[in-house]
Design an enzyme around this catalytic site. Structure first.
Site: not given
Length: 461
Positions: A43, A443, A438, A180, A184, A48, A51
């Protein structure tokens, strides 16, 4: 009573191993941790974190292009790959130092060497041949890129590991894979200016994800100029004067400057001495563990990607913490591997939790689907074409939300927060009762009131 040099010996200094070592040390255990490369594991060092830094860099190209519509006059931007990689390296070095400091504060002894099992209680350090007797052993060696079966020219292929340290940005890159990592990196390189071709053996990218999400992401990636070729594989690679000539299974040739395989990761178990110690593997080649992460040898445990349960960093961290609580904290702890939120840092970004529509329809007698696609205000204002997808899957009998799938800006951030509600068993009525914020894209998650589809099947007799 047997004499032990340490209470816990951890093999692997990634996210799961580091967390387990720290928590065990905080409980007062004597802990040693062996890492043959750099503390931080996949990681932090080659996954992670670096990346995500490249993901951020790649998205600036879109921001520069959009800025004019908001009144900004921006000179033609230029990008320097070397600057990005040097900055990334500095950040990784800083994070590794932080990991080491945290281990040291927890009284963990760090051994910069590869360690292998010699028997059920003994590990050997390859750097100096020293043998350590441990009361408990934790294997946390993670995963490693799988390059598939050997093909002609495989020596010209890189994995995601090497992609993070390329000397220069390739003008053209071909990536094989559809998960993934493949999507990516395809979006990263495209955003930074490379011409990208993605080759995948399946009928569409991101197998296992909701079909609407898969189709939406593919459409958006192709709209951004990424060429996606499905139902093909790379069969050979040949170095030629003007780059690398890639032969596909349909005998088409593509000339590119770099070839990257992102065809999955395998548990990193090779050469650890598992068989010698009696540690069994499962049918997929991962270390077989029970619900407490215990292997076939009672005092040897394994956590993280090496067990191939859910290959995500937060899962490895939770498993490592649970192991330490169980073995050294007197608090037997099982990890719940259901309803795990996750994100794919593609462009657009994905955030998902729970069941896909197909999975829900197999499991429940009635399924209500709420789905919307729209242009976010930010891009609609400047005439952009990027669209957002939001999809909620509901068990029609209980009204419980059993799946949520988002494709668009900040999807990962949204799914983290939604994950709390869905993990707690929120119903569609709970979503409807929540006041909207909003104007936001989020929303839409609480304003979709009419099901776009309802599926009912008869119960099996």
């Amino acid at each position: 009573m047997a004499n032990f040099d340490t209470d816990l010996f951890v093999i692997g200094g990634g996210s799961g191993g580091v967390r387990a070592a720290r928590i065990a040390g905080n409980y007062g255990a004597r802990v040693m941790l062996a890492e043959e490369y750099r503390v931080g594991g996949t990681c932090v060092i080659r996954g992670c974190v670096p990346k995500k830094l490249l993901v951020y860099a790649s998205r600036f190209s879109h921001e520069f292009a959009d800025a004019a519509g908001y009144g900004w006059t921006v000179p033609a931007p230029t990008f320097d790959w070397g600057t990005l990689i040097a900055s990334k390296d500095r950040e990784i070095t800083r994070l590794e130092a932080a990991y080491v400091a945290n281990l040291t504060r927890s009284s963990v002894e760090i051994l910069r060497t590869r360690a292998v099992l010699e028997d059920a209680h003994t590990v050997r350090l390859l750097a100096d041949g020293r043998r350590i007797r441990a009361r408990h052993i934790l294997i946390a060696t993670g995963g490693w890129p799988s390059m598939g079966n050997g093909i002609a020219g495989i020596e010209h292929v890189i994995s995601s590991n090497e992609a993070l340290d390329l000397k220069e940005l390739p003008e053209r890159i071909l990536i094989q894979g559809g998960g993934y990592i493949a999507v990516e990196f395809a979006c990263i390189f495209s955003g930074l200016g490379s011409q990208v071709t993605l080759v995948y053996r399946g009928d569409n990218i991101l197998r296992g994800f909701d079909d609407d999400v898969r189709e939406h992401l593919r459409t958006e990636m192709e709209r951004r100029g990424i060429r996606i070729i499905c139902k093909r594989i790379v069969e050979a690679i040949e170095k030629v004067d003007h780059g690398l000539c890639v032969e596909l299974s349909d005998h088409d040739d593509i000339v590119t400057d770099q070839v990257m395989f992102a065809t999955g990761r395998r548990p990193n178990v090779s050469g650890l001495g598992l068989e010698t110690a009696g540690v069994k593997l499962d049918a997929k080649g991962a270390i077989a563990v029970d619900e407490y992460s215990r292997t076939s040898v009672p005092h040897i445990y394994a956590v993280g990607d090496v067990t191939d349960r859910i290959a995500l960093t937060p899962v490895a961290i939770r498993e490592g913490h649970a192991f330490a609580d169980t073995v050294f904290g007197g608090k037997p702890t099982k990890v719940d591997h259901t309803q795990v939120p996750t994100a794919v840092f593609s462009e657009p970004e994905l955030g998902v939790i729970g069941l896909t529509e197909a999975q829900a329809r197999e499991r429940f007698l009635r399924v209500d689907v709420y789905k919307t696609t729209f242009r976010p205000m930010k891009v609609a204002f400047i005439g952009g074409q990027a669209r957002m997808l939001m999809k909620i899957i509901v068990d029609g009998a209980s009204d419980r939300v059993v799946g949520c799938h988002i494709a668009g800006p900040d999807a990962g951030e949204m799914i983290q927060v939604l994950g709390i509600a869905i993990k707690m068993g929120a119903t569609k009525a709970d979503f409807d009762a929540t006041m909207a914020v909003h104007p936001t894209v989020a929303e839409e998650l609480v304003t979709m009131r009419t099901a776009t589809a309802t599926y009912v099947r008869e119960a099996a007799e």
